[in-house]
Scaffold this motif. Structure first.
Motif, mmCIF file in Angstrom:
data_model
loop_
_atom_site.group_PDB
_atom_site.id
_atom_site.type_symbol
_atom_site.label_atom_id
_atom_site.label_comp_id
_atom_site.label_asym_id
_atom_site.label_seq_id
_atom_site.Cartn_x
_atom_site.Cartn_y
_atom_site.Cartn_z
ATOM 1 N N GLY A 1 -3.320 -9.259 -7.865
ATOM 2 C CA GLY A 1 -4.654 -8.894 -7.058
ATOM 3 C C GLY A 1 -4.902 -7.348 -7.012
ATOM 4 O O GLY A 1 -6.106 -7.286 -6.496
ATOM 5 N N GLU A 2 -4.309 -6.524 -7.670
ATOM 6 C CA GLU A 2 -4.488 -5.065 -7.465
ATOM 7 C C GLU A 2 -4.688 -4.600 -8.801
ATOM 8 O O GLU A 2 -4.112 -4.945 -9.816
ATOM 9 C CB GLU A 2 -3.150 -4.294 -6.969
ATOM 10 C CG GLU A 2 -2.774 -4.798 -5.580
ATOM 11 C CD GLU A 2 -3.465 -4.487 -4.396
ATOM 12 O OE1 GLU A 2 -4.376 -3.325 -4.439
ATOM 13 O OE2 GLU A 2 -3.704 -5.031 -3.520
ATOM 14 N N PHE B 1 6.509 -7.313 -1.772
ATOM 15 C CA PHE B 1 5.629 -7.105 -2.920
ATOM 16 C C PHE B 1 6.038 -7.814 -4.091
ATOM 17 O O PHE B 1 7.180 -7.957 -4.345
ATOM 18 C CB PHE B 1 5.581 -5.464 -3.048
ATOM 19 C CG PHE B 1 5.036 -4.715 -2.286
ATOM 20 C CD1 PHE B 1 3.975 -4.281 -2.417
ATOM 21 C CD2 PHE B 1 5.875 -4.184 -1.152
ATOM 22 C CE1 PHE B 1 3.204 -3.340 -1.451
ATOM 23 C CE2 PHE B 1 5.359 -3.293 -0.328
ATOM 24 C CZ PHE B 1 4.020 -2.841 -0.075
ATOM 25 N N LYS B 2 5.022 -8.335 -4.737
ATOM 26 C CA LYS B 2 5.387 -9.237 -6.063
ATOM 27 C C LYS B 2 4.356 -8.744 -7.042
ATOM 28 O O LYS B 2 3.129 -8.406 -6.750
ATOM 29 C CB LYS B 2 5.165 -10.527 -5.775
ATOM 30 C CG LYS B 2 5.462 -11.431 -6.828
ATOM 31 C CD LYS B 2 5.164 -12.973 -6.263
ATOM 32 C CE LYS B 2 5.528 -13.866 -7.540
ATOM 33 N NZ LYS B 2 5.131 -15.476 -6.980
ATOM 34 N N GLY B 3 4.921 -8.750 -8.227
ATOM 35 C CA GLY B 3 3.998 -8.169 -9.277
ATOM 36 C C GLY B 3 4.930 -7.755 -10.594
ATOM 37 O O GLY B 3 6.145 -8.535 -10.611
#
Length: 182
Positions: free
Chosen positions: A136-137, A118-120
């Motif tokens: 993108g979420e 995961f990346k964020g």
């Protein structure tokens, strides 16, 4: 996460009190294989998040004394003590609060929503979960800290600016301390 293998975790248990006694926190410890000899890598920092060359030397001396007397590592090895660096690993739950608002990558030990990576943008901590706004979420994801096997900050302009600002503040503080002593 601070230690990957069972041997790493045993060394963290042995060396945590030593580091704390001289004013440091172990961020990550890895005993790695090498061509000629193994390498014990310890990333550490002061409680304020800083770590300079003198700090590394001081912690290295303290850790060496214990390692020499207890001798928990078979064979020869090289001790390497360093700061976690700008794009540091995130190994403690408190790290995810400290670096809230910055971009990070997480790798899990199991699938979550069909993936392990995961990346964020870090959005803090809720109970034992990492809050992260994924690319993108629309909703903030909650990732159980216990599922994370590796996490680190992503090197971005924002992170570089934060690091530069912290260094400038530290230098200014050191200079004002020196001028007060004169």
């Amino acid at each position: 996460m601070r230690g990957r293998t069972a041997e790493d975790r045993q060394l963290v248990e042995l060396l945590d009190p030593v580091a704390e006694a001289v004013g440091y926190e172990i961020v990550r410890l890895r005993l790695m294989a090498g061509k000629e000899q193994r390498r014990l890598q310890i990333m550490a920092e002061r409680p304020d998040g800083d770590m300079n060359v003198e700090d590394c030397a001081r912690l290295s001396r303290a850790v060496s004394e214990v390692l020499d007397s207890v001798d928990p590592i078979s064979g020869e090895y090289l001790l390497e003590v360093s700061s976690p660096g700008v794009d540091r690993p995130l190994t403690r739950l408190k790290d995810f609060d400290t670096y809230e608002g910055l971009e990070a990558r997480l790798e899990l030990d199991r699938l979550a929503d069909g993936r392990k990576r995961f990346k964020g943008i870090l959005a803090g901590v809720e109970d034992d979960n990492i809050c992260i706004d994924l690319e993108g979420e629309e909703e903030t994801a909650l990732v159980p800290f216990a599922w994370v096997v590796e996490a680190k900050l992503v090197l971005t302009d924002q992170l570089m600016k934060r690091g530069a600002d912290q260094r400038a503040a530290r230098i200014e503080s050191e200079q004002s301390s020196e001028s007060e002593e004169d």
